[in-house]
Design a protein around this motif. Sequence first.
Motif, PDB file in Angstrom:
ATOM      1  N   LEU A  61       0.820  -1.215   0.000  1.00 36.09           N
ATOM      2  CA  LEU A  61       0.000   0.000   0.000  1.00 36.09           C
ATOM      3  C   LEU A  61       0.852   1.262   0.000  1.00 36.09           C
ATOM      4  O   LEU A  61       0.455   2.287  -0.554  1.00 36.09           O
ATOM      5  CB  LEU A  61      -0.935  -0.010   1.218  1.00 36.09           C
ATOM      6  CG  LEU A  61      -1.971  -1.143   1.255  1.00 36.09           C
ATOM      7  CD1 LEU A  61      -2.741  -1.115   2.557  1.00 36.09           C
ATOM      8  CD2 LEU A  61      -2.927  -1.031   0.063  1.00 36.09           C
ATOM      9  N   LEU A  62       2.026   1.184   0.624  1.00 41.27           N
ATOM     10  CA  LEU A  62       2.903   2.348   0.707  1.00 41.27           C
ATOM     11  C   LEU A  62       3.707   2.593  -0.573  1.00 41.27           C
ATOM     12  O   LEU A  62       4.124   3.721  -0.841  1.00 41.27           O
ATOM     13  CB  LEU A  62       3.882   2.185   1.873  1.00 41.27           C
ATOM     14  CG  LEU A  62       3.388   2.557   3.267  1.00 41.27           C
ATOM     15  CD1 LEU A  62       4.456   2.221   4.307  1.00 41.27           C
ATOM     16  CD2 LEU A  62       3.034   4.038   3.345  1.00 41.27           C
ATOM     17  N   VAL A  88      15.898  11.376   2.259  1.00 43.02           N
ATOM     18  CA  VAL A  88      16.408  10.717   3.468  1.00 43.02           C
ATOM     19  C   VAL A  88      15.501  11.026   4.653  1.00 43.02           C
ATOM     20  O   VAL A  88      15.146  10.138   5.446  1.00 43.02           O
ATOM     21  CB  VAL A  88      17.854  11.157   3.750  1.00 43.02           C
ATOM     22  CG1 VAL A  88      18.288  10.704   5.143  1.00 43.02           C
ATOM     23  CG2 VAL A  88      18.799  10.578   2.700  1.00 43.02           C
ATOM     24  N   ALA A  89      15.105  12.307   4.785  1.00 44.25           N
ATOM     25  CA  ALA A  89      14.230  12.690   5.891  1.00 44.25           C
ATOM     26  C   ALA A  89      12.883  11.981   5.803  1.00 44.25           C
ATOM     27  O   ALA A  89      12.374  11.429   6.791  1.00 44.25           O
ATOM     28  CB  ALA A  89      14.043  14.208   5.896  1.00 44.25           C
ATOM     29  N   ILE A  90      12.290  11.976   4.601  1.00 37.14           N
ATOM     30  CA  ILE A  90      11.000  11.294   4.411  1.00 37.14           C
ATOM     31  C   ILE A  90      11.154   9.795   4.644  1.00 37.14           C
ATOM     32  O   ILE A  90      10.292   9.142   5.251  1.00 37.14           O
ATOM     33  CB  ILE A  90      10.449  11.585   3.006  1.00 37.14           C
ATOM     34  CG1 ILE A  90      10.144  13.069   2.847  1.00 37.14           C
ATOM     35  CG2 ILE A  90       9.197  10.754   2.733  1.00 37.14           C
ATOM     36  CD1 ILE A  90       9.777  13.471   1.427  1.00 37.14           C
ATOM     37  N   GLY A  91      12.268   9.232   4.173  1.00 41.51           N
ATOM     38  CA  GLY A  91      12.511   7.802   4.361  1.00 41.51           C
ATOM     39  C   GLY A  91      12.621   7.427   5.821  1.00 41.51           C
ATOM     40  O   GLY A  91      12.101   6.372   6.237  1.00 41.51           O
ATOM     41  N   LEU A  92      13.257   8.260   6.613  1.00 41.90           N
ATOM     42  CA  LEU A  92      13.374   7.978   8.058  1.00 41.90           C
ATOM     43  C   LEU A  92      12.003   8.027   8.731  1.00 41.90           C
ATOM     44  O   LEU A  92      11.697   7.189   9.598  1.00 41.90           O
ATOM     45  CB  LEU A  92      14.325   8.981   8.706  1.00 41.90           C
ATOM     46  CG  LEU A  92      15.808   8.809   8.346  1.00 41.90           C
ATOM     47  CD1 LEU A  92      16.633   9.944   8.939  1.00 41.90           C
ATOM     48  CD2 LEU A  92      16.336   7.461   8.860  1.00 41.90           C
ATOM     49  N   VAL A  93      11.186   9.011   8.335  1.00 43.76           N
ATOM     50  CA  VAL A  93       9.843   9.109   8.914  1.00 43.76           C
ATOM     51  C   VAL A  93       9.010   7.883   8.537  1.00 43.76           C
ATOM     52  O   VAL A  93       8.353   7.269   9.391  1.00 43.76           O
ATOM     53  CB  VAL A  93       9.149  10.401   8.432  1.00 43.76           C
ATOM     54  CG1 VAL A  93       7.680  10.417   8.867  1.00 43.76           C
ATOM     55  CG2 VAL A  93       9.872  11.620   8.990  1.00 43.76           C
ATOM     56  N   VAL A  94       9.041   7.499   7.254  1.00 41.15           N
ATOM     57  CA  VAL A  94       8.281   6.327   6.805  1.00 41.15           C
ATOM     58  C   VAL A  94       8.781   5.066   7.497  1.00 41.15           C
ATOM     59  O   VAL A  94       7.984   4.228   7.947  1.00 41.15           O
ATOM     60  CB  VAL A  94       8.379   6.188   5.273  1.00 41.15           C
ATOM     61  CG1 VAL A  94       7.776   4.863   4.815  1.00 41.15           C
ATOM     62  CG2 VAL A  94       7.674   7.346   4.581  1.00 41.15           C
ATOM     63  N   LEU A  97       7.563   5.026  11.146  1.00 37.13           N
ATOM     64  CA  LEU A  97       6.147   4.667  11.240  1.00 37.13           C
ATOM     65  C   LEU A  97       5.940   3.182  10.947  1.00 37.13           C
ATOM     66  O   LEU A  97       5.130   2.519  11.615  1.00 37.13           O
ATOM     67  CB  LEU A  97       5.329   5.511  10.257  1.00 37.13           C
ATOM     68  CG  LEU A  97       5.247   7.011  10.578  1.00 37.13           C
ATOM     69  CD1 LEU A  97       4.515   7.745   9.462  1.00 37.13           C
ATOM     70  CD2 LEU A  97       4.542   7.244  11.915  1.00 37.13           C
ATOM     71  N   ARG A  98       6.678   2.663   9.963  1.00 37.17           N
ATOM     72  CA  ARG A  98       6.560   1.235   9.649  1.00 37.17           C
ATOM     73  C   ARG A  98       7.075   0.385  10.793  1.00 37.17           C
ATOM     74  O   ARG A  98       6.513  -0.672  11.099  1.00 37.17           O
ATOM     75  CB  ARG A  98       7.353   0.926   8.365  1.00 37.17           C
ATOM     76  CG  ARG A  98       6.664   1.358   7.108  1.00 37.17           C
ATOM     77  CD  ARG A  98       5.380   0.552   6.844  1.00 37.17           C
ATOM     78  NE  ARG A  98       5.705  -0.837   6.516  1.00 37.17           N
ATOM     79  CZ  ARG A  98       5.523  -1.861   7.307  1.00 37.17           C
ATOM     80  NH1 ARG A  98       4.980  -1.701   8.503  1.00 37.17           N
ATOM     81  NH2 ARG A  98       5.838  -3.078   6.940  1.00 37.17           N
ATOM     82  N   ALA A  99       8.154   0.820  11.441  1.00 33.56           N
ATOM     83  CA  ALA A  99       8.690   0.070  12.574  1.00 33.56           C
ATOM     84  C   ALA A  99       7.703   0.070  13.729  1.00 33.56           C
ATOM     85  O   ALA A  99       7.535  -0.957  14.420  1.00 33.56           O
ATOM     86  CB  ALA A  99      10.020   0.676  12.999  1.00 33.56           C
ATOM     87  N   LEU A 100       7.026   1.200  13.960  1.00 32.96           N
ATOM     88  CA  LEU A 100       5.995   1.245  15.011  1.00 32.96           C
ATOM     89  C   LEU A 100       4.875   0.265  14.709  1.00 32.96           C
ATOM     90  O   LEU A 100       4.368  -0.426  15.613  1.00 32.96           O
ATOM     91  CB  LEU A 100       5.432   2.665  15.118  1.00 32.96           C
ATOM     92  CG  LEU A 100       6.360   3.741  15.692  1.00 32.96           C
ATOM     93  CD1 LEU A 100       5.659   5.089  15.682  1.00 32.96           C
ATOM     94  CD2 LEU A 100       6.790   3.384  17.123  1.00 32.96           C
TER      95      LEU A 100
END
Length: 360
Positions: A61-62, A88-94, A97-100
């Motif tokens: 979905l992502l 890189v910043a967007i990748g860290l946020v994604v 969230l995926r890890a959570l």
Amino acid sequence: MLRRHRLAQLAGLAFLIAILWTFLGVFFASQEHAIALARGYPEDGDERALHTSAVCLVWALLSPFVIYIADRLPLRAPDTRRNALLLVAIGLVVAWLRALFDASVPGLIRDVPLSPSRFRDTVIAVLHLHFLFFAVIVGVTNFVRARAEADEHAKREARIDAELVQAQLRRLRGDLQPHFLFNTLNAVTALVHTDPPAAEQTVRKLIDLLRTSMSGSGGTEVSLADELDFVSRYLDLQKVRFGDRLRAHIDVADPDLLQARVPPLLLQPLVENSIQHGIRTRPTGGEVDVRVFRDDDMLRLEVRDSGPGCDPEAPFRRDSIGVPNTRARLEYLYHDARALSFRRDGEEFVADIRIPLRYA
């Protein structure tokens, strides 16, 4: 039509993403199951499959979102550095969230949430994996875009090159036709006072020849049969002028070669050159032979004359148009500076053309 094409592309992309993440889900589940068996860890196979499927479903979905972001922030000059930092910043946020989500799945499945320390450890353990997934999707998107842009650039350059070649060939052919007409009219002028009937016959043949020339398609190639027919008409016209002093022959080794493709007005300048240097200056005249044969995958066309010819290294005057024009057209069409060459063969002077054998 364009909208349907776009929808078909999006549907194909969605299908490809679903297939890819389904494959990865099966792969990761089977790998973890094999590792658990090898190490003797107890595991719930259904729970493991459910957990892995949930993880891959979320990435499926992502993926369109990540592809969209990568498409809006391309890694190309002059914004490479800025876009890379944003990605890189967007990748860290994604990834965070995926890890959570991954850390929360076991609690959702078994209704037993992880302790705060286990939850934190799980988030840290899978954070880098999800960032890697994000980076791979971004990298593949940029690679596909770069390839598509490179292909489009190559096609655009090829179209421009083809248009330039066509324009150059049209200019060269435009130079050749007035040159041919001028030379023939000059010959008619010489006959007007010495042989009026021959001059009249020459004019009629010239009109017929010009009609044939101007009724052509104007393309870059014609059939060899059409080219030889034009040369035969030109030789008939010259025979009116020279009479028995001009003896001409056309020999085609294989009738199938008559369907081969050659540039228009290819042989006439060479035949004219042979007549000018091999026939006109000799009281007894001479022979002009046109020979066509196959040499492996090449088409060979030879124009031979029995006269003295010219110096093969510098066979043309500076004001000559026809033969240099022919050489230039061959080089433009076949990218071969040696497609037209000259040599002496015993008592004969030979203009030799070698071009790829190609049929319509």
